[in-house]
Enzyme design. Structure first.
Site, short mmCIF file in Angstrom:
data_model
loop_
_atom_site.label_atom_id
_atom_site.label_comp_id
_atom_site.label_asym_id
_atom_site.label_seq_id
_atom_site.Cartn_x
_atom_site.Cartn_y
_atom_site.Cartn_z
N GLU A 139 0.87 -1.18 0.00
CA GLU A 139 0.00 0.00 0.00
C GLU A 139 0.90 1.23 0.00
O GLU A 139 1.94 1.24 0.68
CB GLU A 139 -0.91 0.02 1.23
CG GLU A 139 -1.77 1.27 1.35
CD GLU A 139 -2.65 1.27 2.61
OE1 GLU A 139 -3.13 0.18 2.99
OE2 GLU A 139 -2.84 2.35 3.20
N GLU A 144 -1.96 11.46 4.35
CA GLU A 144 -3.00 11.31 5.37
C GLU A 144 -2.58 12.20 6.53
O GLU A 144 -1.43 12.64 6.61
CB GLU A 144 -3.21 9.86 5.79
CG GLU A 144 -1.99 9.15 6.29
CD GLU A 144 -2.25 7.68 6.57
OE1 GLU A 144 -3.41 7.25 6.64
OE2 GLU A 144 -1.26 6.92 6.73
#
Length: 305
Positions: A139, A144
């Site tokens: 991933e 974020e």
């Protein structure tokens, strides 16, 4: 529309959100508040993170206007959840790949909402779990935030073995003084064989050349690699096509729950998404350095739960 050209790179895919609606040939929606895990034959609520939102494709949660797409987390009950929101992706729910890329430069220009309990993200997942379930197949997280820390941005790679033995390396990048994630910024990754570089507004924030992938399971669950023989060939898992995602999660075991100061609707506004190929192509994979495996002396990785 801004200039799409970039020295040393060739544009291969983009969305400038210039229409009056979402281009469904490029994006699909994740829906609901969880998924079925076929390894253990059970429903996983909260997307595995105890998240509180129910994802929809409704106009209240996804809007295209002013040459931007707005992903809106709203304080509204739906199907037992206290919030609705949106998660867009370039892989359709029926498995069709709308767009995916192996190597290249991916960039999002975005304004990001912040507040306790908010978890917006711009990220990438593998099209196929070639090396096993998350995160053995990898991933890549371009952006974020910890919801109540608008002055810093996180970028991460997930790899290693399948859950629960995955590995995470995160870099926290402080924004320049006076700047917040709610201002416009460009979040980018440049991904080549054996190397992943993250950028915020053209500033290189970190470079990764060390990761691994182990497909070995015990009782259907991932186990920590015990030696070189357990590893998939370098540079697995980051040698496969990945698709794009953007979303605003609410709550969960990373940001915690919203408080009275959290502002809703919380809007992730994306001005453009652009993907480039490196002019001249890609060379062989950068060799993986020593001292980077979990069983080797000197192994050190910055991690977060």
């Amino acid at each position: 529309m801004n200039d799409l050209q970039r020295p040393g790179w060739t544009l291969v895919w983009h969305d400038e959100f210039d229409g009056d609606g979402l281009d469904r040939t490029k994006w699909d929606f994740d829906l609901g508040n969880g998924f079925f895990d076929y390894r253990v034959h059970q429903w996983v609520p909260g997307w595995g993170n105890e998240e509180l939102q129910y994802y929809t494709g409704d106009p209240e949660n996804v809007q295209v206007r002013d040459s931007c797409v707005f992903l809106r987390a709203v304080k509204a009950p739906l199907h037992g959840c206290g919030y609705t929101s949106a998660r867009l992706k370039t892989k359709a729910r029926d498995g069709r790949v709308l767009f995916a890329k192996q190597y290249g430069r991916v960039e999002f220009r975005a304004r990001v909402p912040w507040g306790k309990g908010l978890w917006p993200a711009l990220w990438m997942l593998p099209v196929d779990d070639k090396y096993g379930g998350w995160a053995a197949s990898g991933e890549i997280d371009l952006m974020e935030i910890v919801g109540e820390k608008p002055e810093e941005v996180l970028s991460s790679i997930h790899f290693g073995s399948s859950f629960p033995r995955r590995t995470l390396v995160t870099k926290t990048h402080p924004l320049p003084a006076g700047s917040l994630v709610s201002d416009w910024h460009v979040y980018a990754v440049e991904w080549e064989p054996g190397e992943i570089r993250f950028f915020v507004d053209e500033a290189l924030t970190c470079t990764h050349r060390h990761w691994w992938s182990c497909s070995r399971l015990e009782n259907g669950l991932g186990v920590e690699a015990a030696g070189e023989a357990d590893l998939n060939p370098w540079p697995a898992p980051f040698d496969q096509p990945f698709y794009l995602l953007m979303n605003v999660a609410v709550g969960g075991n990373f940001p915690g729950v919203p408080n009275a100061a959290t502002v809703f609707p919380a809007e992730l506004v994306v001005d453009h998404v652009r993907v480039y190929d490196k002019a001249g192509g890609y060379g062989p994979a950068t060799p993986r350095g020593p001292g980077t495996m979990p069983w080797e002396p000197g192994h050190e990785q910055e991690r977060r739960s």
